[in-house]
Design a protein around this motif. Structure first.
Motif, PDB file in Angstrom:
ATOM      1  N   LYS A  52       0.923  -1.178  -0.196  1.00  0.00           N
ATOM      2  CA  LYS A  52       0.171  -0.046  -0.083  1.00  0.00           C
ATOM      3  C   LYS A  52       0.953   1.249   0.078  1.00  0.00           C
ATOM      4  N   MET A  53       1.917   1.235   0.946  1.00  0.00           N
ATOM      5  CA  MET A  53       2.950   2.674   0.957  1.00  0.00           C
ATOM      6  C   MET A  53       3.531   2.410  -0.400  1.00  0.00           C
ATOM      7  N   ALA A  54       4.017   1.404  -1.120  1.00  0.00           N
ATOM      8  CA  ALA A  54       4.417   1.565  -2.534  1.00  0.00           C
ATOM      9  C   ALA A  54       3.679   2.070  -3.649  1.00  0.00           C
ATOM     10  N   GLU A  55       2.376   1.814  -3.413  1.00  0.00           N
ATOM     11  CA  GLU A  55       1.495   2.328  -4.543  1.00  0.00           C
ATOM     12  C   GLU A  55       0.899   3.697  -4.261  1.00  0.00           C
ATOM     13  N   GLU A  56       1.105   4.102  -2.928  1.00  0.00           N
ATOM     14  CA  GLU A  56       0.952   5.666  -2.768  1.00  0.00           C
ATOM     15  C   GLU A  56       2.105   6.495  -3.367  1.00  0.00           C
ATOM     16  N   ILE A  57       3.009   5.952  -3.342  1.00  0.00           N
ATOM     17  CA  ILE A  57       4.268   6.679  -4.188  1.00  0.00           C
ATOM     18  C   ILE A  57       4.186   6.598  -5.670  1.00  0.00           C
ATOM     19  N   SER A  58       3.978   5.275  -5.881  1.00  0.00           N
ATOM     20  CA  SER A  58       3.967   4.928  -7.555  1.00  0.00           C
ATOM     21  C   SER A  58       2.973   3.879  -7.900  1.00  0.00           C
ATOM     22  N   PRO A  59       2.023   4.362  -8.892  1.00  0.00           N
ATOM     23  CA  PRO A  59       1.250   3.272  -9.363  1.00  0.00           C
ATOM     24  C   PRO A  59       2.027   2.076  -9.965  1.00  0.00           C
ATOM     25  N   ASN A  60       3.193   2.151 -10.304  1.00  0.00           N
ATOM     26  CA  ASN A  60       3.755   1.094 -11.010  1.00  0.00           C
ATOM     27  C   ASN A  60       5.173   0.840 -10.387  1.00  0.00           C
ATOM     28  N   PRO A  61       5.225   0.628  -9.137  1.00  0.00           N
ATOM     29  CA  PRO A  61       6.630   0.940  -8.535  1.00  0.00           C
ATOM     30  C   PRO A  61       7.952   0.023  -9.022  1.00  0.00           C
ATOM     31  N   HIS A  62       8.912   0.547  -9.016  1.00  0.00           N
ATOM     32  CA  HIS A  62      10.182  -0.009  -9.656  1.00  0.00           C
ATOM     33  C   HIS A  62      10.288  -1.355  -8.804  1.00  0.00           C
ATOM     34  N   VAL A  63      10.355  -2.513  -9.794  1.00  0.00           N
ATOM     35  CA  VAL A  63      10.464  -3.685  -9.227  1.00  0.00           C
ATOM     36  C   VAL A  63      11.797  -4.090  -8.318  1.00  0.00           C
ATOM     37  N   ARG A  64      12.775  -3.813  -8.754  1.00  0.00           N
ATOM     38  CA  ARG A  64      13.913  -3.909  -7.634  1.00  0.00           C
ATOM     39  C   ARG A  64      13.815  -3.470  -6.430  1.00  0.00           C
ATOM     40  N   GLU A  65      13.256  -2.003  -6.375  1.00  0.00           N
ATOM     41  CA  GLU A  65      13.001  -1.313  -5.080  1.00  0.00           C
ATOM     42  C   GLU A  65      11.921  -1.997  -4.452  1.00  0.00           C
ATOM     43  N   MET A  66      10.513  -2.489  -5.040  1.00  0.00           N
ATOM     44  CA  MET A  66       9.478  -3.269  -4.299  1.00  0.00           C
ATOM     45  C   MET A  66      10.051  -4.592  -3.734  1.00  0.00           C
TER      46      MET A  66
ATOM     47  N   LEU B  80      11.285   3.145  -0.672  1.00  0.00           N
ATOM     48  CA  LEU B  80      10.029   4.063  -0.938  1.00  0.00           C
ATOM     49  C   LEU B  80      11.013   5.241  -1.591  1.00  0.00           C
ATOM     50  N   LEU B  81      12.016   6.058  -1.153  1.00  0.00           N
ATOM     51  CA  LEU B  81      12.369   7.027  -1.856  1.00  0.00           C
ATOM     52  C   LEU B  81      12.892   6.523  -3.175  1.00  0.00           C
ATOM     53  N   ALA B  82      13.686   5.562  -3.360  1.00  0.00           N
ATOM     54  CA  ALA B  82      13.942   5.148  -4.739  1.00  0.00           C
ATOM     55  C   ALA B  82      12.622   5.000  -5.615  1.00  0.00           C
ATOM     56  N   MET B  83      11.634   4.736  -5.208  1.00  0.00           N
ATOM     57  CA  MET B  83      10.555   4.512  -6.019  1.00  0.00           C
ATOM     58  C   MET B  83       9.831   5.944  -6.542  1.00  0.00           C
ATOM     59  N   ALA B  84      10.027   6.835  -5.300  1.00  0.00           N
ATOM     60  CA  ALA B  84       9.509   8.113  -5.730  1.00  0.00           C
ATOM     61  C   ALA B  84      10.246   8.843  -6.667  1.00  0.00           C
ATOM     62  N   ILE B  85      11.680   8.706  -6.625  1.00  0.00           N
ATOM     63  CA  ILE B  85      12.513   9.490  -7.563  1.00  0.00           C
ATOM     64  C   ILE B  85      12.271   8.615  -9.174  1.00  0.00           C
ATOM     65  N   TYR B  86      11.967   7.636  -9.185  1.00  0.00           N
ATOM     66  CA  TYR B  86      11.769   6.814 -10.528  1.00  0.00           C
ATOM     67  C   TYR B  86      10.549   7.637 -10.883  1.00  0.00           C
ATOM     68  N   GLU B  87       9.480   7.757  -9.976  1.00  0.00           N
ATOM     69  CA  GLU B  87       8.271   8.218 -10.289  1.00  0.00           C
ATOM     70  C   GLU B  87       8.168   9.653 -11.041  1.00  0.00           C
ATOM     71  N   MET B  88       9.385  10.467 -10.640  1.00  0.00           N
ATOM     72  CA  MET B  88       9.490  11.745 -10.873  1.00  0.00           C
ATOM     73  C   MET B  88      10.396  11.603 -12.181  1.00  0.00           C
ATOM     74  N   GLY B  89      10.572  10.502 -12.805  1.00  0.00           N
ATOM     75  CA  GLY B  89      11.300  10.521 -13.890  1.00  0.00           C
ATOM     76  C   GLY B  89      12.927  10.484 -13.819  1.00  0.00           C
ATOM     77  N   TYR B  90      13.419  10.252 -12.840  1.00  0.00           N
ATOM     78  CA  TYR B  90      15.046  10.221 -12.730  1.00  0.00           C
ATOM     79  C   TYR B  90      15.225   8.745 -12.436  1.00  0.00           C
ATOM     80  N   LYS B  91      16.717   8.419 -12.153  1.00  0.00           N
ATOM     81  CA  LYS B  91      16.843   7.105 -11.850  1.00  0.00           C
ATOM     82  C   LYS B  91      17.625   7.128 -10.305  1.00  0.00           C
ATOM     83  N   ALA B  92      17.263   6.076  -9.597  1.00  0.00           N
ATOM     84  CA  ALA B  92      17.772   5.995  -8.404  1.00  0.00           C
ATOM     85  C   ALA B  92      18.052   4.391  -8.324  1.00  0.00           C
ATOM     86  N   ILE B  93      18.752   4.149  -6.962  1.00  0.00           N
ATOM     87  CA  ILE B  93      19.231   2.744  -6.507  1.00  0.00           C
ATOM     88  C   ILE B  93      19.323   2.751  -5.062  1.00  0.00           C
TER      89      ILE B  93
END
Lengths: 412, 412
Positions: A52-66, B80-93
């Motif tokens: 749920k937290m991940a989806e609040e941040i991104s509708p399609n969260p980055h899989v490595r970070e997930m 979660l921060l990495a996901m947020a950065i991806y969501e804003m169009g940048y790369k993170a790890i």
């Protein structure tokens, strides 16, 4: 006096009280002279909360970070269980997948285990410790954290059992075994004491969601015995093992069913080679889990192609189907969002085609219409109206005498 | 165009909304042409919740397992921060301490960083990614997870800054800098633009809990500039750096104070060599953080030994003191549970003994009685009644003109 692997699911470690109960159960096994390796899921609810937290941040969260995120849940369970065991006066040590080298491929959120380094675990067992391992997760060669998909802790348990040459893998859950049919529907449903890997796979694929499919496939490949049992009851549960060996000779072992299925038909598809590959290739890229596929050749050189899928995937699959219809110049797309699936499963039917006839006759007598049929060597599955599902399960359970040891070949 | 390390505390990543704000701030720095490495704490409240669970299971949880448990909190923030950065169009790890090789000793719950493998981080920066690292945690040679103690993420930030030869380490927190006194007490308190490592250490040791002590020690050792600033405001905060260089020449830089201190006196201890070592050795094994120690030689060959300590440690320290009294044939143990500590700090006082006299005179005129005195080269600390604390801070802030650039040497 061997190694026993015990896997406990999320409800068994849902809170600190339950974790203490697991510690007691683990220590009973240890006191009986066994080396015990424990595999845990995340506390019930934790994974959903993280998603749920991940989806609040991104509708399609980055899989490595997930995977980075989700793998924290099991790490909480294993640390707490180790503390509980110390508190009871015994020694324990917890390991996440990285520490113990559960190597997987790089397919984040659905990774496959490639190898496990058993050295560290065996060393700690020699130190008289209970070794507690995070289920569901793995690590790539590059040290990235992966997860094995929902239910993946079962697979971790079986993989560890194989790597450690364990006597058996006990999978503790909130049901006490596999039943001849869903006991919430058939009150006479009986617990199955022994079931073959093949039967378990077919039943699991037909709606009996008690074990992660991959775990059964893996156990089958290496002949690792699985004992599925309740965390809350002392009784033996269901043993999943090689066919034959001490197994009751029933024609039908059990009945699986599933609701919440849907059916799509693409009508009037031109009959050309490679069309089916194109359709299902495209649908697969959408991660839709297609189950039964049937193709009817019409008289005019056109086919109707039907397939079933989980209801939750219907919307996405319909969009793709409409695109395909246009690309392939098919006539139209129709769908049914209320279908059910029922399957009878048993290795005994391999050489006895009479089972299918018996099944169809019983459904006909109960005035249940069959929409689609799909068979394997040890399974006959029918698609029916979802409102007929409960009646169908009851009728077939009765027909195949599953409340009473199962029908014999000579009775067919 | 260098590397900037930014550390954000738990309140800055308390929920998904705030994590998005951090992502924006990080990307602003990145858009200015910098490579950014981010260090995060666990979301506010997470660590306390995990500790509570551990304590439900064991009053004294196994330390290795405690670290296994607590290290999950930061892993949640970084993913979660990495996901947020991806969501804003940048790369993170994101990396946990194990993945990035933050090697520590084996002192679980209070480990010290020994080395950081910067290779992986530098590679990912070259790929134009924001690199996000779990603070507070480390890993031993044996792959066990350790933690650095409360506030340890500051130390992770500084250690990374040093390893990566960063231009500076920005520590984002819920205050906007270090003040000449606690601004909740002194409404004229001024933000300090620049402070030396030594002064920061003394102020932190005297109650200004804005930076983890170890992080300042580490920064001092390697000359790494720390910029302490607010997560929520754009203004510059306080720079902590080498003494001298562009720093305002104030005699006193700031005033620290702390409440919730207690004092124990062991009265009539025989005056023999090694007695103090015995007393404080024993108290140290109880993990009591003794601060000021004063020994008065009585006329009869006996000493009174007094020391201050955090109020929370009083009960345990009293038990040990009673034991010691009996073993050493001392007369009695007395204590005061309501004392306060106030300290003036400034490198300018190194060669100017007049500061102490000014301080004592100001307190005397305000009719504040001094109970104990302790000095270092750049600090004078007094123990007073805790009810006098607020007044003392105000008086000294005024006396040393801290609302107005600080008193000059010639004014003393």
């Amino acid at each position: 006096m061997g190694i026993i692997v015990q896997k406990y699911g999320g409800t068994s470690v849902a809170n600190t009280e339950r974790i203490r109960e697991v510690a007691k159960r683990v220590l009973e096994t240890k006191k009986n002279g066994n080396d015990v390796v424990v595999v845990l899921s995340a506390p019930a609810g934790t994974t959903d909360k993280l998603i749920k937290m991940a989806e609040e941040i991104s509708p399609n969260p980055h899989v490595r970070e997930m995977d980075m995120l989700l793998s924290t849940g099991e790490q909480i369970s294993i640390a707490l269980l180790a503390m509980a065991i110390y508190e009871m006066g015994y020694k324990a040590i917890s390991f996440n997948a990285t520490q113990v080298g559960i190597k997987t491929d790089k397919a984040h959120t659905k990774a496959k285990i490639q190898s496990i380094n058993s050295k560290k675990i065996l060393e700690e067992l020699k130190e008289d410790k209970v070794v507690i391992i995070a289920g569901f997760q793995g690590v790539t060669e590059n040290m990235d954290i992966t997860t094995l998909g929902r239910g993946g802790s079962d697979t971790t348990g079986v993989a560890l059992g194989i790597a450690l040459k364990a006597d058996e893998v006990e999978i503790y859950t909130d049901v006490d075994g596999v039943y001849t049919a869903d006991p919430r529907i058939v009150k006479d449903a009986k617990k199955i004491n022994c079931i073959s890997y093949e039967e378990m796979l077919e039943l699991a694929g037909s709606g009996a969601k008690v074990l992660h499919l991959r775990s059964v496939e893996l156990a089958a490949k290496y002949g690792m015995k699985i004992h599925l049992r309740s965390s809350f009851l002392p009784e033996l549960g269901t043993i999943v093992k090689e066919e034959g060996e001490n197994m009751e000779k029933a024609v039908v072992r059990g009945i699986g069913h599933s609701k919440n299925e849907a059916k799509i038909t693409i009508v009037g598809v031109p009959d050309k080679p490679g069309i089916a590959a194109k359709i299902f290739g495209r649908i697969a890229t959408e991660n839709v889990n297609v189950d039964i596929i049937i193709q009817n050749l019409g008289g005019d050189g056109r086919n109707d192609i039907s397939f079933t899928l989980p209801y939750t995937d219907l919307k996405r699959a319909l969009e793709v189907s409409e695109e395909l219809k246009n690309e392939l110049s098919a006539e139209k797309v129709i769908y049914d969002e209320k279908i059910g699936k029922i399957a009878v499963v048993g290795v005994g039917m391999k050489s006895h085609p009479g089972v299918a006839a018996t099944m169809f006759k019983a459904l006909a007598e109960a005035e249940i219409n069959i929409d689609m049929i799909s068979t394997s060597e040890i399974k006959i599955a029918c698609v029916i109206k979802d409102e007929d599902l409960v009646k169908a399960v009851e009728v077939l359970h009765n027909t195949f005498k599953l409340d009473n040891g199962g029908i014999k070949i000579e009775e067919l």
